[in-house]
Design a protein around this motif. Sequence first.
Motif, PDB file in Angstrom:
ATOM      1  N   HIS A 287      12.313   4.628 -14.356  1.00 37.62           N
ATOM      2  CA  HIS A 287      11.700   4.865 -12.801  1.00 37.62           C
ATOM      3  C   HIS A 287      10.989   4.140 -12.244  1.00 37.62           C
ATOM      4  O   HIS A 287      10.801   3.802 -11.153  1.00 37.62           O
ATOM      5  CB  HIS A 287      11.392   6.215 -12.837  1.00 37.62           C
ATOM      6  N   VAL A 288       9.719   3.827 -12.926  1.00 37.31           N
ATOM      7  CA  VAL A 288       8.521   2.937 -12.290  1.00 37.31           C
ATOM      8  C   VAL A 288       8.863   1.599 -12.855  1.00 37.31           C
ATOM      9  O   VAL A 288       8.092   1.273 -14.048  1.00 37.31           O
ATOM     10  CB  VAL A 288       7.218   3.733 -12.669  1.00 37.31           C
ATOM     11  N   LYS A 289       9.670   0.996 -12.201  1.00 36.33           N
ATOM     12  CA  LYS A 289      10.138  -0.483 -12.667  1.00 36.33           C
ATOM     13  C   LYS A 289       8.784  -1.526 -12.542  1.00 36.33           C
ATOM     14  O   LYS A 289       8.907  -2.475 -13.259  1.00 36.33           O
ATOM     15  CB  LYS A 289      11.371  -0.913 -12.186  1.00 36.33           C
ATOM     16  N   TYR A 290       8.487  -1.402 -11.161  1.00 35.76           N
ATOM     17  CA  TYR A 290       7.393  -2.517 -10.929  1.00 35.76           C
ATOM     18  C   TYR A 290       6.115  -1.890 -10.957  1.00 35.76           C
ATOM     19  O   TYR A 290       5.932  -0.904 -10.344  1.00 35.76           O
ATOM     20  CB  TYR A 290       7.869  -3.169  -9.584  1.00 35.76           C
ATOM     21  N   THR A 291       4.840  -2.637 -11.316  1.00 33.74           N
ATOM     22  CA  THR A 291       3.546  -2.318 -11.075  1.00 33.74           C
ATOM     23  C   THR A 291       3.565  -2.767  -9.511  1.00 33.74           C
ATOM     24  O   THR A 291       4.062  -3.487  -9.015  1.00 33.74           O
ATOM     25  CB  THR A 291       2.715  -3.110 -12.014  1.00 33.74           C
ATOM     26  N   THR A 292       2.472  -2.150  -9.104  1.00 32.89           N
ATOM     27  CA  THR A 292       1.836  -2.522  -7.840  1.00 32.89           C
ATOM     28  C   THR A 292       1.507  -4.034  -7.689  1.00 32.89           C
ATOM     29  O   THR A 292       1.763  -4.934  -6.758  1.00 32.89           O
ATOM     30  CB  THR A 292       0.586  -2.040  -7.494  1.00 32.89           C
TER      31      THR A 292
ATOM     32  N   PRO B  14       0.928  -1.252   0.237  1.00 32.53           N
ATOM     33  CA  PRO B  14      -0.013   0.013   0.048  1.00 32.53           C
ATOM     34  C   PRO B  14       0.742   1.259  -0.091  1.00 32.53           C
ATOM     35  O   PRO B  14       0.356   2.399  -0.754  1.00 32.53           O
ATOM     36  CB  PRO B  14      -0.825  -0.273   1.365  1.00 32.53           C
ATOM     37  N   VAL B  15       1.938   1.192   0.583  1.00 31.98           N
ATOM     38  CA  VAL B  15       3.058   2.514   0.591  1.00 31.98           C
ATOM     39  C   VAL B  15       3.364   2.761  -0.658  1.00 31.98           C
ATOM     40  O   VAL B  15       3.350   3.774  -1.055  1.00 31.98           O
ATOM     41  CB  VAL B  15       4.060   2.205   1.740  1.00 31.98           C
ATOM     42  N   TYR B  16       3.880   1.539  -1.512  1.00 34.09           N
ATOM     43  CA  TYR B  16       4.227   1.974  -2.807  1.00 34.09           C
ATOM     44  C   TYR B  16       2.920   2.302  -3.844  1.00 34.09           C
ATOM     45  O   TYR B  16       3.187   3.244  -4.707  1.00 34.09           O
ATOM     46  CB  TYR B  16       4.547   0.368  -3.360  1.00 34.09           C
ATOM     47  N   ARG B  17       1.886   1.726  -3.661  1.00 36.24           N
ATOM     48  CA  ARG B  17       0.630   2.028  -4.375  1.00 36.24           C
ATOM     49  C   ARG B  17       0.494   3.546  -4.203  1.00 36.24           C
ATOM     50  O   ARG B  17       0.333   4.588  -5.107  1.00 36.24           O
ATOM     51  CB  ARG B  17      -0.408   1.358  -3.990  1.00 36.24           C
ATOM     52  N   SER B  18       0.469   3.973  -3.102  1.00 36.84           N
ATOM     53  CA  SER B  18       0.233   5.333  -2.617  1.00 36.84           C
ATOM     54  C   SER B  18       1.242   6.237  -3.127  1.00 36.84           C
ATOM     55  O   SER B  18       0.998   7.394  -3.869  1.00 36.84           O
ATOM     56  CB  SER B  18       0.129   5.490  -1.090  1.00 36.84           C
TER      57      SER B  18
END
Length: 669
Positions: A619-624, A597-601
């Motif tokens: 920069h945004v290497k991984y999706t949630t 949730p921290v990453y998603r937020s």
Amino acid sequence: MAMSQVDGIDNLVASRIVLKTSIENSRALASAFDSTGQRLEGMKQRLPSLEAAVRHVPRQKCTFVAIREHIDRAIGPAAAVLKVYDIIQELQKSLLSHPCSDLSTYLLMVKQLEESLKFLADNSRLAIQWLEAILEFLEDNAVHDDLYILNVNKSLSILQELQATDKHARLGGGILCAALDKLEIEFKQILVENRICVVLDSFSSSIRNQASIAPSPLPVAVIQKLQAIVERLDADNRLEKCISTYVEVRCLNTMRSFQALDLDYLNQSFNEFDDVQDVECYVDQWCKHLQLAVKQVFETEYKLCSDVFEKNGPEVWMDCFAKIVTQSGILSFLRFGKKITGCKNDPVKLMKLLDIFSTLDNLRVDFNRLFGGSACIEIQTMTRDLLKGVVNGACEIFWELPIQVELQRRSSPPLDGSVPRLVSFVTDYCNHLLGDDYRPLLTQILTIQQSWKQEKYQEELVTNQIYYIIKQIGLNLDAWSKAHYDLTLSYLFMMNNHCHFCSLKGTNLGGLMGDSWLKAHEQYRDYYMTLYLRESWGKIFASLSQERGFAGDLVKKRLKSFNEEFDHMYQKQSNWVVPCEDLRLKMCKLVVQAYVPVYRSYLQDYGFQAETDASPSRHVKYTTQGLEAMLSSLFQPKLSKSGSTKHNRLIGKIKDIVTDNFRLTLMAV
């Protein structure tokens, strides 16, 4: 019939005719003299001049009158000899047949033959004595009737030859010897024809509780035949030959029964430097096979020996039984057990020694009954030596276990943070020692050794030793945790091991250690899990929750730093393991719930600033979803060579989980 026997009969018949004629003449002469006594007296008075001329007449009369009594006494035994000899001749014809046609009749004829031979010898001796007296009297009185003396001598020769008939009959080629030989052959034939092997190709788990007294393997009628032959042969001093034949046949029968068990391993050679682990499967077979051998095979032979040689007394049939079991393999069983006691000491050997002791203890009553006689001294001695080796060897290993655990403290912990094999082995090992199968045996062995030392067994000996072993394991874990230079791996390592101890709840070891001990490990498990989560993933995701509202370059820089740290941490922890599936799932769930949730937020708030770049994926290497999948896949146990992830807790497979260096290094064996 031999020519000498034919001539002997003819001579005997001729002698009988001569004797009979002489007796009749003597009686007639005596009667004539008695009736004319008065006339002879008158003649003496009237014819004194003829006294000298007829002097030989009364002398001849006196001679025949004197031997009359000897002749009467000799004719009776001589006639009996002839009659008995005729009987012997008839028996000889009948005894030429094979006894199997009618064994009882054949045995009766053999008995009659023996009695007839004895009667013939006795009466021949008596007749000879009287004929010798006649001959001596005739010679002393200067009777010069050569024909008469010749006939007496011939009769003596015949009777002397007949007197030796009994001796000749018992010699090789004699009629009685031949008849007894036939009985020996028949005895062996009956045994061979009724040679039924005991079926040993299956093993029942209830053999320990089965009845020890086995029924006789042969029908009553067969045993009665064997008994009758033994009785007859024993009467003629042929019992040893009979026993030798019996032992030979029954040994072959016993060994044929054992063929189904494949006992070649009993003769396998190994020494004190060999590991019991290499032959432990043979020990398991030995325990089963010895019980089968004693309770089924040897028990059967014991009963049969008792039945067949019952009338000869226990000393005879026990000696016969001892020869059978000795020659058919009981000593090989005992020697194999002794070889195991001489192997190199290691924890598996203790289990195998307990198995051997269990088998010997289960067979103790049978051993005492079957092999308790003086004929089985060698078996008794080897059994005592084996038992002594088992007791001393098992106690030696048991007392050295904590020391050997302590010696492993210098070794390195697993690099994946999992439970060391030594810990798994020792806890499994202690569980088995405390189980219903082994704890009573271990207690019994310790009691026996204490009694040998004239010391009283203390009930807490086993439990105190187990406590001490677990204490050494705990000290090992403390030392191993410090050997991990990565603090998070050290936390994971301690968490896994405390979890392993928690899993002992409901086991023998867990029950011994107590609920407070188990709860303490639960608390330590949760404590180290918290430390692990905070010091690993907590630090990485914490950077995403700091200083909100910064410019796009800072966002890109922070995401890049997060990606690098996450990749490094994930790569490192992808080789770490949490063996407990429940704990693994719980940890992954906590990580996902706490940090995804921290990453998603963060992406929702600042991700758009990274998208202004020509290559936003840098920069945004991984999706949630991708991040959640990666975190959920952590700590999976590596597949073993067999493809199984489950730890095999069977003590028979202990050798697969014990490290090579975990071997007892005792100098004494």
